[in-house]
Scaffold this motif. Sequence first.
Motif, PDB file in Angstrom:
ATOM      1  N   PRO A 227       3.009  12.594  -8.413  1.00 19.90           N
ATOM      2  CA  PRO A 227       2.299  11.636  -7.362  1.00 19.90           C
ATOM      3  C   PRO A 227       1.322  10.604  -8.156  1.00 19.90           C
ATOM      4  O   PRO A 227       0.779   9.363  -7.483  1.00 19.90           O
ATOM      5  CB  PRO A 227       1.524  12.589  -6.611  1.00 19.90           C
ATOM      6  CG  PRO A 227       1.323  13.719  -7.322  1.00 19.90           C
ATOM      7  CD  PRO A 227       2.279  13.866  -8.258  1.00 19.90           C
ATOM      8  N   GLY A 228       1.036  10.812  -9.441  1.00 25.76           N
ATOM      9  CA  GLY A 228      -0.050   9.864 -10.178  1.00 25.76           C
ATOM     10  C   GLY A 228       0.529   8.239 -10.031  1.00 25.76           C
ATOM     11  O   GLY A 228      -0.499   7.561  -9.659  1.00 25.76           O
ATOM     12  N   LEU A 229       1.958   8.027 -10.149  1.00 29.81           N
ATOM     13  CA  LEU A 229       2.054   6.566 -10.020  1.00 29.81           C
ATOM     14  C   LEU A 229       1.654   5.898  -8.756  1.00 29.81           C
ATOM     15  O   LEU A 229       1.319   4.925  -8.605  1.00 29.81           O
ATOM     16  CB  LEU A 229       3.478   6.164 -10.464  1.00 29.81           C
ATOM     17  CG  LEU A 229       3.937   6.449 -11.828  1.00 29.81           C
ATOM     18  CD1 LEU A 229       5.430   5.983 -12.171  1.00 29.81           C
ATOM     19  CD2 LEU A 229       2.926   5.868 -12.868  1.00 29.81           C
TER      20      LEU A 229
ATOM     21  N   ASP B 101      -6.286   9.195 -15.682  1.00 25.50           N
ATOM     22  CA  ASP B 101      -5.636   9.199 -17.207  1.00 25.50           C
ATOM     23  C   ASP B 101      -4.652   8.034 -17.107  1.00 25.50           C
ATOM     24  O   ASP B 101      -4.554   7.237 -18.418  1.00 25.50           O
ATOM     25  CB  ASP B 101      -4.844  10.521 -17.380  1.00 25.50           C
ATOM     26  CG  ASP B 101      -5.699  11.652 -17.354  1.00 25.50           C
ATOM     27  OD1 ASP B 101      -6.908  11.791 -17.954  1.00 25.50           O
ATOM     28  OD2 ASP B 101      -5.518  12.902 -17.027  1.00 25.50           O
ATOM     29  N   LEU B 102      -4.048   7.800 -16.145  1.00 31.75           N
ATOM     30  CA  LEU B 102      -3.089   6.659 -16.001  1.00 31.75           C
ATOM     31  C   LEU B 102      -4.103   5.233 -16.524  1.00 31.75           C
ATOM     32  O   LEU B 102      -3.593   4.432 -17.139  1.00 31.75           O
ATOM     33  CB  LEU B 102      -2.540   6.391 -14.585  1.00 31.75           C
ATOM     34  CG  LEU B 102      -1.296   7.700 -14.445  1.00 31.75           C
ATOM     35  CD1 LEU B 102      -0.888   7.337 -13.078  1.00 31.75           C
ATOM     36  CD2 LEU B 102       0.081   7.485 -15.545  1.00 31.75           C
ATOM     37  N   LEU B 103      -5.137   5.038 -15.684  1.00 32.15           N
ATOM     38  CA  LEU B 103      -5.926   3.999 -15.672  1.00 32.15           C
ATOM     39  C   LEU B 103      -6.409   3.854 -17.244  1.00 32.15           C
ATOM     40  O   LEU B 103      -6.532   2.768 -17.959  1.00 32.15           O
ATOM     41  CB  LEU B 103      -7.142   3.954 -14.993  1.00 32.15           C
ATOM     42  CG  LEU B 103      -6.900   3.325 -13.623  1.00 32.15           C
ATOM     43  CD1 LEU B 103      -8.254   3.434 -12.652  1.00 32.15           C
ATOM     44  CD2 LEU B 103      -6.679   1.886 -13.797  1.00 32.15           C
TER      45      LEU B 103
ATOM     46  N   LEU C 287       7.109   2.007 -12.547  1.00 33.23           N
ATOM     47  CA  LEU C 287       8.364   2.514 -12.320  1.00 33.23           C
ATOM     48  C   LEU C 287       8.495   3.881 -12.479  1.00 33.23           C
ATOM     49  O   LEU C 287       8.368   4.461 -13.540  1.00 33.23           O
ATOM     50  CB  LEU C 287       9.394   1.825 -13.324  1.00 33.23           C
ATOM     51  CG  LEU C 287      10.942   2.371 -13.456  1.00 33.23           C
ATOM     52  CD1 LEU C 287      11.642   2.185 -12.017  1.00 33.23           C
ATOM     53  CD2 LEU C 287      11.604   1.843 -14.551  1.00 33.23           C
ATOM     54  N   ARG C 288       8.625   4.519 -11.313  1.00 31.16           N
ATOM     55  CA  ARG C 288       8.925   5.766 -11.180  1.00 31.16           C
ATOM     56  C   ARG C 288      10.303   6.223 -11.713  1.00 31.16           C
ATOM     57  O   ARG C 288      11.252   5.535 -11.543  1.00 31.16           O
ATOM     58  CB  ARG C 288       8.736   6.193  -9.683  1.00 31.16           C
ATOM     59  CG  ARG C 288       8.877   7.837  -9.562  1.00 31.16           C
ATOM     60  CD  ARG C 288       8.635   8.497  -8.330  1.00 31.16           C
ATOM     61  NE  ARG C 288       9.091   9.998  -8.394  1.00 31.16           N
ATOM     62  CZ  ARG C 288       9.036  10.638  -7.091  1.00 31.16           C
ATOM     63  NH1 ARG C 288       9.333  10.133  -6.106  1.00 31.16           N
ATOM     64  NH2 ARG C 288       9.365  11.888  -7.405  1.00 31.16           N
ATOM     65  N   HIS C 289      10.316   7.247 -12.594  1.00 30.74           N
ATOM     66  CA  HIS C 289      11.655   7.627 -13.186  1.00 30.74           C
ATOM     67  C   HIS C 289      12.648   7.752 -12.269  1.00 30.74           C
ATOM     68  O   HIS C 289      12.453   8.076 -11.038  1.00 30.74           O
ATOM     69  CB  HIS C 289      11.515   8.951 -13.930  1.00 30.74           C
ATOM     70  CG  HIS C 289      11.112  10.185 -13.055  1.00 30.74           C
ATOM     71  ND1 HIS C 289      12.120  10.679 -12.457  1.00 30.74           N
ATOM     72  CD2 HIS C 289      10.098  10.739 -12.815  1.00 30.74           C
ATOM     73  CE1 HIS C 289      11.833  11.758 -11.724  1.00 30.74           C
ATOM     74  NE2 HIS C 289      10.176  11.859 -12.050  1.00 30.74           N
ATOM     75  N   ALA C 290      13.919   7.593 -12.512  1.00 35.35           N
ATOM     76  CA  ALA C 290      14.933   7.787 -11.568  1.00 35.35           C
ATOM     77  C   ALA C 290      15.336   9.200 -11.235  1.00 35.35           C
ATOM     78  O   ALA C 290      14.656  10.188 -11.905  1.00 35.35           O
ATOM     79  CB  ALA C 290      16.360   7.170 -12.124  1.00 35.35           C
ATOM     80  N   LYS C 291      16.295   9.265 -10.356  1.00 36.08           N
ATOM     81  CA  LYS C 291      16.369  10.754  -9.783  1.00 36.08           C
ATOM     82  C   LYS C 291      16.827  11.634 -10.907  1.00 36.08           C
ATOM     83  O   LYS C 291      17.900  11.420 -11.560  1.00 36.08           O
ATOM     84  CB  LYS C 291      17.602  10.753  -8.646  1.00 36.08           C
ATOM     85  CG  LYS C 291      17.798  12.052  -7.993  1.00 36.08           C
ATOM     86  CD  LYS C 291      16.833  12.311  -6.907  1.00 36.08           C
ATOM     87  CE  LYS C 291      17.236  13.467  -6.211  1.00 36.08           C
ATOM     88  NZ  LYS C 291      16.015  14.173  -5.619  1.00 36.08           N
ATOM     89  N   SER C 292      16.257  12.886 -10.855  1.00 37.70           N
ATOM     90  CA  SER C 292      16.371  13.845 -11.802  1.00 37.70           C
ATOM     91  C   SER C 292      17.324  14.954 -11.487  1.00 37.70           C
ATOM     92  O   SER C 292      17.182  15.395 -10.234  1.00 37.70           O
ATOM     93  CB  SER C 292      15.249  14.326 -12.573  1.00 37.70           C
ATOM     94  OG  SER C 292      14.056  14.989 -11.781  1.00 37.70           O
TER      95      SER C 292
ATOM     96  N   GLY D  57       2.761  13.878 -16.083  1.00 39.57           N
ATOM     97  CA  GLY D  57       2.160  14.720 -14.931  1.00 39.57           C
ATOM     98  C   GLY D  57       0.581  14.217 -14.788  1.00 39.57           C
ATOM     99  O   GLY D  57      -0.234  14.676 -14.173  1.00 39.57           O
ATOM    100  N   ALA D  58       0.475  12.796 -15.080  1.00 37.22           N
ATOM    101  CA  ALA D  58      -1.097  12.254 -14.995  1.00 37.22           C
ATOM    102  C   ALA D  58      -1.480  11.764 -13.731  1.00 37.22           C
ATOM    103  O   ALA D  58      -0.523  11.316 -12.920  1.00 37.22           O
ATOM    104  CB  ALA D  58      -0.996  11.144 -16.161  1.00 37.22           C
ATOM    105  N   GLY D  59      -2.715  11.781 -13.430  1.00 37.59           N
ATOM    106  CA  GLY D  59      -3.202  11.375 -12.313  1.00 37.59           C
ATOM    107  C   GLY D  59      -4.152  10.251 -12.550  1.00 37.59           C
ATOM    108  O   GLY D  59      -3.782   9.587 -13.663  1.00 37.59           O
ATOM    109  N   VAL D  60      -4.467   9.443 -11.507  1.00 40.04           N
ATOM    110  CA  VAL D  60      -5.156   8.150 -11.793  1.00 40.04           C
ATOM    111  C   VAL D  60      -6.089   7.932 -12.876  1.00 40.04           C
ATOM    112  O   VAL D  60      -5.776   7.016 -13.701  1.00 40.04           O
ATOM    113  CB  VAL D  60      -5.628   7.716 -10.419  1.00 40.04           C
ATOM    114  CG1 VAL D  60      -6.420   6.341 -10.390  1.00 40.04           C
ATOM    115  CG2 VAL D  60      -4.678   7.547  -9.176  1.00 40.04           C
TER     116      VAL D  60
END
Length: 182
Positions: free
Chosen positions: A119-121, A97-99, A16-21, A92-95
């Motif tokens: 763009p990480g997600l 770190d997310l993995l 889930l990408r955060h909602a509009k900020s 701010g994580a990339g792939v």
Amino acid sequence: MIERAGAGPLRRLVVLRHAKSAWPEGVEDHRRPLAPRGLRDAPAAGRALAEIDCLPDLALCSTAVRARRTWELASAQWGTPPPVRLDPRLYGAGVPDLLQVVRETPGEVETLLLVGHNPGLEDLVLELAGDGLDDTLERVRAKFPTAALAVLAWRGTGWPALAPGAALLTSFTVPRGKKPKR
């Protein structure tokens, strides 16, 4: 390649990408709040997950204000929200770190929700999806907007085994809340 049935229990990673900020002047990025549209869309994301019967056993959420608020509003749509872990590594994580964060998930968790940032997600979804139902992959490649929800399914013995191309993108939706009538 998608793992064959029988290689372990079905696991789902919900992204889930955060909602509009909002972009208030003088507010550092990490502390940015949700915009009015985000305040409407985050609950819609929670309702969408309930409608597709994809409620998580555990949520991992960025520590950024907009991500935490998205989690709060989405999970308020469910009877009993699951435990949530706020993880500063998701901001701010990339792939890679997310993995790493996903692979640390306890084995008893079958459905994991990750609330974070682009763009990480988007990159993570594209990295993990070996295939997609209908036009889901094409839609993710075209745009992964705020409040977007992607559901990846795979069979495996545990989260550490999640590998690039191992999941099927079963759902991609962008829930939107209704504007108040004037």
